[in-house]
Design a protein around this motif. Structure first.
Motif, PDB file in Angstrom:
ATOM      1  N   LEU A 190       3.543  33.258 -24.406  1.00  0.00           N
ATOM      2  CA  LEU A 190       4.457  32.172 -24.069  1.00  0.00           C
ATOM      3  C   LEU A 190       4.488  31.929 -22.557  1.00  0.00           C
ATOM      4  O   LEU A 190       4.531  30.772 -22.095  1.00  0.00           O
ATOM      5  N   GLN A 191       4.452  33.034 -21.804  1.00  0.00           N
ATOM      6  CA  GLN A 191       4.422  32.886 -20.344  1.00  0.00           C
ATOM      7  C   GLN A 191       3.157  32.183 -19.891  1.00  0.00           C
ATOM      8  O   GLN A 191       3.193  31.296 -18.991  1.00  0.00           O
ATOM      9  N   VAL A 192       2.046  32.471 -20.526  1.00  0.00           N
ATOM     10  CA  VAL A 192       0.786  31.804 -20.181  1.00  0.00           C
ATOM     11  C   VAL A 192       0.867  30.323 -20.517  1.00  0.00           C
ATOM     12  O   VAL A 192       0.421  29.444 -19.734  1.00  0.00           O
ATOM     13  N   LYS A 193       1.446  30.024 -21.684  1.00  0.00           N
ATOM     14  CA  LYS A 193       1.579  28.610 -22.058  1.00  0.00           C
ATOM     15  C   LYS A 193       2.501  27.887 -21.103  1.00  0.00           C
ATOM     16  O   LYS A 193       2.241  26.720 -20.724  1.00  0.00           O
ATOM     17  N   ARG A 194       3.576  28.529 -20.715  1.00  0.00           N
ATOM     18  CA  ARG A 194       4.490  27.883 -19.771  1.00  0.00           C
ATOM     19  C   ARG A 194       3.795  27.649 -18.428  1.00  0.00           C
ATOM     20  O   ARG A 194       3.980  26.588 -17.786  1.00  0.00           O
ATOM     21  N   GLU A 195       3.053  28.631 -17.980  1.00  0.00           N
ATOM     22  CA  GLU A 195       2.331  28.447 -16.715  1.00  0.00           C
ATOM     23  C   GLU A 195       1.327  27.293 -16.820  1.00  0.00           C
ATOM     24  O   GLU A 195       1.176  26.484 -15.885  1.00  0.00           O
TER      25      GLU A 195
ATOM     26  N   PRO B  92       3.410  22.075 -25.377  1.00  0.00           N
ATOM     27  CA  PRO B  92       3.996  22.796 -26.535  1.00  0.00           C
ATOM     28  C   PRO B  92       5.503  22.696 -26.497  1.00  0.00           C
ATOM     29  O   PRO B  92       6.080  22.606 -25.418  1.00  0.00           O
ATOM     30  N   PRO B  93       6.112  22.614 -27.591  1.00  0.00           N
ATOM     31  CA  PRO B  93       7.576  22.562 -27.627  1.00  0.00           C
ATOM     32  C   PRO B  93       8.161  23.811 -27.038  1.00  0.00           C
ATOM     33  O   PRO B  93       7.581  24.908 -27.121  1.00  0.00           O
ATOM     34  N   SER B  94       9.276  23.569 -26.334  1.00  0.00           N
ATOM     35  CA  SER B  94       9.938  24.714 -25.715  1.00  0.00           C
ATOM     36  C   SER B  94      10.575  25.570 -26.795  1.00  0.00           C
ATOM     37  O   SER B  94      11.209  25.069 -27.704  1.00  0.00           O
ATOM     38  N   THR B  95      10.374  26.853 -26.710  1.00  0.00           N
ATOM     39  CA  THR B  95      10.934  27.816 -27.679  1.00  0.00           C
ATOM     40  C   THR B  95      11.718  28.868 -26.926  1.00  0.00           C
ATOM     41  O   THR B  95      11.468  29.139 -25.740  1.00  0.00           O
ATOM     42  N   THR B  96      12.641  29.454 -27.649  1.00  0.00           N
ATOM     43  CA  THR B  96      13.448  30.561 -27.104  1.00  0.00           C
ATOM     44  C   THR B  96      13.043  31.876 -27.757  1.00  0.00           C
ATOM     45  O   THR B  96      12.323  31.904 -28.767  1.00  0.00           O
ATOM     46  N   LEU B  97      13.586  32.990 -27.197  1.00  0.00           N
ATOM     47  CA  LEU B  97      13.245  34.325 -27.726  1.00  0.00           C
ATOM     48  C   LEU B  97      13.841  34.554 -29.118  1.00  0.00           C
ATOM     49  O   LEU B  97      13.262  35.247 -29.951  1.00  0.00           O
ATOM     50  N   GLU B  98      15.008  33.912 -29.362  1.00  0.00           N
ATOM     51  CA  GLU B  98      15.628  34.078 -30.685  1.00  0.00           C
ATOM     52  C   GLU B  98      14.843  33.373 -31.763  1.00  0.00           C
ATOM     53  O   GLU B  98      14.911  33.728 -32.938  1.00  0.00           O
ATOM     54  N   GLN B  99      14.081  32.246 -31.355  1.00  0.00           N
ATOM     55  CA  GLN B  99      13.335  31.483 -32.348  1.00  0.00           C
ATOM     56  C   GLN B  99      11.996  32.126 -32.674  1.00  0.00           C
ATOM     57  O   GLN B  99      11.306  31.682 -33.578  1.00  0.00           O
ATOM     58  N   ILE B 100      11.614  33.118 -31.913  1.00  0.00           N
ATOM     59  CA  ILE B 100      10.323  33.771 -32.175  1.00  0.00           C
ATOM     60  C   ILE B 100      10.493  34.729 -33.353  1.00  0.00           C
ATOM     61  O   ILE B 100      11.366  35.595 -33.358  1.00  0.00           O
TER      62      ILE B 100
ATOM     63  N   GLU C 186       6.230  41.728 -29.702  1.00  0.00           N
ATOM     64  CA  GLU C 186       7.124  40.855 -28.938  1.00  0.00           C
ATOM     65  C   GLU C 186       6.628  40.698 -27.505  1.00  0.00           C
ATOM     66  O   GLU C 186       6.665  39.588 -26.935  1.00  0.00           O
ATOM     67  N   ARG C 187       6.165  41.773 -26.901  1.00  0.00           N
ATOM     68  CA  ARG C 187       5.632  41.678 -25.538  1.00  0.00           C
ATOM     69  C   ARG C 187       4.387  40.789 -25.488  1.00  0.00           C
ATOM     70  O   ARG C 187       4.198  39.990 -24.561  1.00  0.00           O
ATOM     71  N   GLN C 188       3.551  40.938 -26.550  1.00  0.00           N
ATOM     72  CA  GLN C 188       2.361  40.079 -26.591  1.00  0.00           C
ATOM     73  C   GLN C 188       2.739  38.608 -26.706  1.00  0.00           C
ATOM     74  O   GLN C 188       2.169  37.740 -26.026  1.00  0.00           O
ATOM     75  N   GLN C 189       3.718  38.304 -27.595  1.00  0.00           N
ATOM     76  CA  GLN C 189       4.137  36.903 -27.753  1.00  0.00           C
ATOM     77  C   GLN C 189       4.790  36.373 -26.478  1.00  0.00           C
ATOM     78  O   GLN C 189       4.586  35.206 -26.089  1.00  0.00           O
ATOM     79  N   LEU C 190       5.593  37.230 -25.815  1.00  0.00           N
ATOM     80  CA  LEU C 190       6.183  36.774 -24.543  1.00  0.00           C
ATOM     81  C   LEU C 190       5.106  36.512 -23.490  1.00  0.00           C
ATOM     82  O   LEU C 190       5.223  35.551 -22.703  1.00  0.00           O
ATOM     83  N   ALA C 191       4.078  37.356 -23.506  1.00  0.00           N
ATOM     84  CA  ALA C 191       2.990  37.135 -22.535  1.00  0.00           C
ATOM     85  C   ALA C 191       2.273  35.831 -22.829  1.00  0.00           C
ATOM     86  O   ALA C 191       1.941  35.043 -21.916  1.00  0.00           O
TER      87      ALA C 191
END
Length: 253
Positions: free
Chosen positions: A197-202, A229-237, A190-195
């Protein structure tokens, strides 16, 4: 002279009447004979033969001695016969006693035969009882074997229960450890995916700022729209977790 002869005859009669005084009688006869011989020697002048009856008297003495000897022999023979008769009486008495016992035993023979028959019947009954006891013993041995088997099963069941409890405790520890490891792994993913996602958002924010700056400078939007990329939430991961080993382990327990 006549008086001496009379004494001799009386002595002979007394000797004949009692066999116990034989020796005394012979002594008296010898004395009288000696008296006759002395008288014959001293009275040579007399013509009377005083020893005329000496031979006859000696003959009687010899016959009397022979009779006495025969009497002694007869007494000894009588004693032997008496002993033999006593022995025969004892033997006859013993044989009579044996014959009486035999007759008595023979009189008990019917009762003995009946008792023997009763004993045979009792032996048959005992034989039947022995067979029954043998069967009962076989059944008892089977019961004992089954009881021992049940006891063995209970003991092993108890040991198996202890072993199962021990293994369940070990499995519970393993399950907790695996669940903890799985949770840690999930958290790491989960931390890897959040990281990411943060890179993609940046990256998307940087591209948006670049488009805004270009619009402000040129007054028009770029023709090629950037692929955001489409916006995603933490619940959708959704985490890609392999739960096959955990489910298999839980099914075995």
């Amino acid at each position: 002279m006549l008086g001496n002869l009379k004494d001799f005859i009386s002595v002979v009669q007394d000797g004949l009447s009692s066999s116990n005084n034989l020796r005394h009688t012979l002594q008296e006869v010898q004395k009288v004979t000696n008296i006759f011989k002395d008288k014959q020697k001293t009275s040579t002048e007399s013509r009377v033969n005083f020893g005329a009856g000496g031979a006859l008297l000696e003959k009687y003495q010899e016959q009397w001695a022979e009779l006495h000897e025969n009497a002694d022999n007869n007494a000894k023979a009588a004693e032997e016969v008496d002993k033999l008769i006593i022995n025969l009486h004892e033997v006859s008495k013993k044989r009579l006693k044996s014959a009486t016992e035999l007759a008595n035993n023979l009189s008990h023979l019917p009762n003995l035969t009946a008792n023997v028959a009763q004993c045979m019947d009792s032996l048959k009954n005992v034989q039947i009882l022995l067979k029954d006891v043998e069967k009962e013993l076989v059944e008892f041995e089977d019961i004992v074997e089954r009881s021992n088997m049940e006891k063995w099963k209970l003991d092993h069941h108890y040991e198996l229960s202890l072993y199962k409890k021990k293994k369940m405790a070990q499995l519970e520890e393993t399950r907790i450890r695996l669940a903890k490891e799985n949770e840690e792994r999930n958290n790491e993913i989960e931390r890897q995916q959040l990281a990411e996602l943060q890179v993609k958002r940046e990256n998307s924010a940087a591209a948006f700022q670049s488009d805004v700056a270009r619009y402000l400078t040129s007054g028009s939007l770029p023709t090629g729209t950037s692929q955001q990329p489409p916006s995603t939430t933490l619940e959708q991961i959704e985490l890609d977790v392999d739960r096959t080993d955990l489910e298999k382990f839980l099914e075995e327990t």
